[in-house]
Design a protein around this motif. Sequence first.
Motif, PDB file in Angstrom:
ATOM      1  N   ARG A 102       0.821  -1.217   0.000  1.00 56.90           N
ATOM      2  CA  ARG A 102       0.000   0.000   0.000  1.00 56.90           C
ATOM      3  C   ARG A 102       0.853   1.265   0.000  1.00 56.90           C
ATOM      4  O   ARG A 102       0.574   2.223  -0.729  1.00 56.90           O
ATOM      5  CB  ARG A 102      -0.914   0.039   1.226  1.00 56.90           C
ATOM      6  CG  ARG A 102      -2.136  -0.821   1.115  1.00 56.90           C
ATOM      7  CD  ARG A 102      -3.087  -0.554   2.297  1.00 56.90           C
ATOM      8  NE  ARG A 102      -4.103  -1.567   2.380  1.00 56.90           N
ATOM      9  CZ  ARG A 102      -5.169  -1.618   1.593  1.00 56.90           C
ATOM     10  NH1 ARG A 102      -5.330  -0.707   0.653  1.00 56.90           N
ATOM     11  NH2 ARG A 102      -6.066  -2.570   1.728  1.00 56.90           N
ATOM     12  N   GLU A 103       1.888   1.276   0.822  1.00 53.71           N
ATOM     13  CA  GLU A 103       2.750   2.459   0.900  1.00 53.71           C
ATOM     14  C   GLU A 103       3.487   2.704  -0.409  1.00 53.71           C
ATOM     15  O   GLU A 103       3.573   3.845  -0.879  1.00 53.71           O
ATOM     16  CB  GLU A 103       3.736   2.323   2.060  1.00 53.71           C
ATOM     17  CG  GLU A 103       3.069   2.469   3.416  1.00 53.71           C
ATOM     18  CD  GLU A 103       4.010   2.240   4.589  1.00 53.71           C
ATOM     19  OE1 GLU A 103       5.205   1.893   4.369  1.00 53.71           O
ATOM     20  OE2 GLU A 103       3.559   2.400   5.733  1.00 53.71           O
ATOM     21  N   ILE A 162       0.104 -12.358  -9.596  1.00 59.62           N
ATOM     22  CA  ILE A 162      -0.647 -12.751  -8.404  1.00 59.62           C
ATOM     23  C   ILE A 162      -1.868 -13.604  -8.753  1.00 59.62           C
ATOM     24  O   ILE A 162      -1.965 -14.758  -8.329  1.00 59.62           O
ATOM     25  CB  ILE A 162      -1.089 -11.520  -7.572  1.00 59.62           C
ATOM     26  CG1 ILE A 162       0.134 -10.714  -7.102  1.00 59.62           C
ATOM     27  CG2 ILE A 162      -1.965 -11.954  -6.392  1.00 59.62           C
ATOM     28  CD1 ILE A 162       1.083 -11.438  -6.144  1.00 59.62           C
ATOM     29  N   PHE A 163      -2.787 -13.075  -9.516  1.00 55.91           N
ATOM     30  CA  PHE A 163      -4.070 -13.774  -9.707  1.00 55.91           C
ATOM     31  C   PHE A 163      -3.934 -15.181 -10.300  1.00 55.91           C
ATOM     32  O   PHE A 163      -4.476 -16.126  -9.728  1.00 55.91           O
ATOM     33  CB  PHE A 163      -5.061 -12.910 -10.488  1.00 55.91           C
ATOM     34  CG  PHE A 163      -5.447 -11.670  -9.735  1.00 55.91           C
ATOM     35  CD1 PHE A 163      -6.142 -11.757  -8.540  1.00 55.91           C
ATOM     36  CD2 PHE A 163      -5.104 -10.413 -10.207  1.00 55.91           C
ATOM     37  CE1 PHE A 163      -6.492 -10.622  -7.819  1.00 55.91           C
ATOM     38  CE2 PHE A 163      -5.446  -9.270  -9.498  1.00 55.91           C
ATOM     39  CZ  PHE A 163      -6.141  -9.377  -8.308  1.00 55.91           C
ATOM     40  N   PRO A 164      -3.241 -15.380 -11.407  1.00 59.56           N
ATOM     41  CA  PRO A 164      -3.121 -16.752 -11.924  1.00 59.56           C
ATOM     42  C   PRO A 164      -2.372 -17.683 -10.956  1.00 59.56           C
ATOM     43  O   PRO A 164      -2.624 -18.890 -10.937  1.00 59.56           O
ATOM     44  CB  PRO A 164      -2.325 -16.587 -13.227  1.00 59.56           C
ATOM     45  CG  PRO A 164      -2.534 -15.177 -13.626  1.00 59.56           C
ATOM     46  CD  PRO A 164      -2.664 -14.406 -12.336  1.00 59.56           C
ATOM     47  N   LYS A 165      -1.509 -17.111 -10.138  1.00 59.34           N
ATOM     48  CA  LYS A 165      -0.727 -17.924  -9.198  1.00 59.34           C
ATOM     49  C   LYS A 165      -1.589 -18.454  -8.058  1.00 59.34           C
ATOM     50  O   LYS A 165      -1.219 -19.415  -7.389  1.00 59.34           O
ATOM     51  CB  LYS A 165       0.443 -17.117  -8.628  1.00 59.34           C
ATOM     52  CG  LYS A 165       1.403 -16.565  -9.673  1.00 59.34           C
ATOM     53  CD  LYS A 165       2.158 -17.650 -10.389  1.00 59.34           C
ATOM     54  CE  LYS A 165       3.270 -17.114 -11.244  1.00 59.34           C
ATOM     55  NZ  LYS A 165       2.979 -16.994 -12.640  1.00 59.34           N
ATOM     56  N   ILE A 166      -2.755 -17.814  -7.835  1.00 61.80           N
ATOM     57  CA  ILE A 166      -3.680 -18.308  -6.803  1.00 61.80           C
ATOM     58  C   ILE A 166      -4.959 -18.845  -7.463  1.00 61.80           C
ATOM     59  O   ILE A 166      -6.015 -18.900  -6.842  1.00 61.80           O
ATOM     60  CB  ILE A 166      -3.986 -17.233  -5.737  1.00 61.80           C
ATOM     61  CG1 ILE A 166      -4.582 -15.960  -6.356  1.00 61.80           C
ATOM     62  CG2 ILE A 166      -2.732 -16.914  -4.920  1.00 61.80           C
ATOM     63  CD1 ILE A 166      -5.045 -14.917  -5.349  1.00 61.80           C
ATOM     64  N   ASN A 167      -4.804 -19.198  -8.731  1.00 60.74           N
ATOM     65  CA  ASN A 167      -5.891 -19.799  -9.517  1.00 60.74           C
ATOM     66  C   ASN A 167      -7.121 -18.899  -9.646  1.00 60.74           C
ATOM     67  O   ASN A 167      -8.258 -19.369  -9.587  1.00 60.74           O
ATOM     68  CB  ASN A 167      -6.270 -21.176  -8.959  1.00 60.74           C
ATOM     69  CG  ASN A 167      -5.107 -22.132  -9.043  1.00 60.74           C
ATOM     70  OD1 ASN A 167      -4.495 -22.278 -10.095  1.00 60.74           O
ATOM     71  ND2 ASN A 167      -4.778 -22.762  -7.923  1.00 60.74           N
ATOM     72  N   GLU A 168      -6.878 -17.620  -9.822  1.00 59.26           N
ATOM     73  CA  GLU A 168      -7.960 -16.668 -10.075  1.00 59.26           C
ATOM     74  C   GLU A 168      -7.705 -15.996 -11.415  1.00 59.26           C
ATOM     75  O   GLU A 168      -6.581 -15.964 -11.915  1.00 59.26           O
ATOM     76  CB  GLU A 168      -8.040 -15.622  -8.962  1.00 59.26           C
ATOM     77  CG  GLU A 168      -8.518 -16.200  -7.650  1.00 59.26           C
ATOM     78  CD  GLU A 168      -9.005 -15.143  -6.671  1.00 59.26           C
ATOM     79  OE1 GLU A 168      -9.305 -14.009  -7.109  1.00 59.26           O
ATOM     80  OE2 GLU A 168      -9.091 -15.458  -5.476  1.00 59.26           O
ATOM     81  N   SER A 169      -8.758 -15.431 -11.983  1.00 58.59           N
ATOM     82  CA  SER A 169      -8.655 -14.732 -13.265  1.00 58.59           C
ATOM     83  C   SER A 169      -7.985 -13.383 -13.094  1.00 58.59           C
ATOM     84  O   SER A 169      -8.161 -12.714 -12.077  1.00 58.59           O
ATOM     85  CB  SER A 169     -10.049 -14.509 -13.853  1.00 58.59           C
ATOM     86  OG  SER A 169     -10.686 -15.724 -14.080  1.00 58.59           O
ATOM     87  N   GLU A 204      -7.903  -5.054  -4.628  1.00 59.39           N
ATOM     88  CA  GLU A 204      -8.245  -6.312  -5.300  1.00 59.39           C
ATOM     89  C   GLU A 204      -7.225  -7.399  -4.973  1.00 59.39           C
ATOM     90  O   GLU A 204      -7.579  -8.535  -4.678  1.00 59.39           O
ATOM     91  CB  GLU A 204      -8.303  -6.120  -6.816  1.00 59.39           C
ATOM     92  CG  GLU A 204      -9.467  -5.315  -7.306  1.00 59.39           C
ATOM     93  CD  GLU A 204      -9.447  -5.121  -8.815  1.00 59.39           C
ATOM     94  OE1 GLU A 204      -8.351  -5.170  -9.431  1.00 59.39           O
ATOM     95  OE2 GLU A 204     -10.533  -4.932  -9.390  1.00 59.39           O
ATOM     96  N   ILE A 205      -5.954  -7.034  -5.032  1.00 57.90           N
ATOM     97  CA  ILE A 205      -4.892  -8.010  -4.776  1.00 57.90           C
ATOM     98  C   ILE A 205      -4.877  -8.425  -3.310  1.00 57.90           C
ATOM     99  O   ILE A 205      -4.772  -9.609  -2.999  1.00 57.90           O
ATOM    100  CB  ILE A 205      -3.523  -7.454  -5.229  1.00 57.90           C
ATOM    101  CG1 ILE A 205      -3.470  -7.438  -6.762  1.00 57.90           C
ATOM    102  CG2 ILE A 205      -2.371  -8.268  -4.641  1.00 57.90           C
ATOM    103  CD1 ILE A 205      -2.248  -6.773  -7.348  1.00 57.90           C
ATOM    104  N   ILE A 206      -4.979  -7.465  -2.424  1.00 58.15           N
ATOM    105  CA  ILE A 206      -4.960  -7.793  -0.996  1.00 58.15           C
ATOM    106  C   ILE A 206      -6.149  -8.674  -0.633  1.00 58.15           C
ATOM    107  O   ILE A 206      -5.988  -9.692   0.057  1.00 58.15           O
ATOM    108  CB  ILE A 206      -4.873  -6.520  -0.136  1.00 58.15           C
ATOM    109  CG1 ILE A 206      -3.485  -5.889  -0.299  1.00 58.15           C
ATOM    110  CG2 ILE A 206      -5.183  -6.826   1.331  1.00 58.15           C
ATOM    111  CD1 ILE A 206      -3.307  -4.541   0.358  1.00 58.15           C
TER     112      ILE A 206
END
Length: 159
Positions: free
Chosen positions: A11-12, A55-62, A102-104
């Motif tokens: 965030r910072e 991030i997203f594909p690595k946690i199986n999200e779109s 979104e990522i957090i």
Amino acid sequence: MRENKLFVQFRELRSQTISFAESVHPDIVDIVPEGFKNSIRWNLGHILVAWDHGIFPKINESRRIPMQYHRMFPKGSRPDDWEEKPPSFQEIMDRMRLQVDEIIKASEGKMDDLISKPFLRVKYLRGMFKFHITEEQHHLDCMVRIKEAIGVVGVPAQN
């Protein structure tokens, strides 16, 4: 490093990136000064794509960022190669602001999870955060150098 500490760092850093980008006059965001391969707009788009893809594909999200960004801002690309009009600076800035939450939200409680496909030598989501925090800092530093190389002589200050 605890999950919350990584989120605070993210965030910072993103706040610093956004503050820098807001300090840049819109007339210079697409200038690629001599000795550089990319512009400020490209660096901002690349930051978005790197986090989105990392991030997203690595946690199986779109992915959340449109494919246009993934075509225009991947590693090794350049504005000279663009065959379509880039997203507006305002759109990029809006996405920069939204992406953090979104990522957090998607990553909460998953820092010690194995990622779907190892990246370099990174195996856990925590490592992806550390990698991308370092990468965003690198691109922020690069944008500062681009702005300095362009100089602001003759460009009115942004109100």
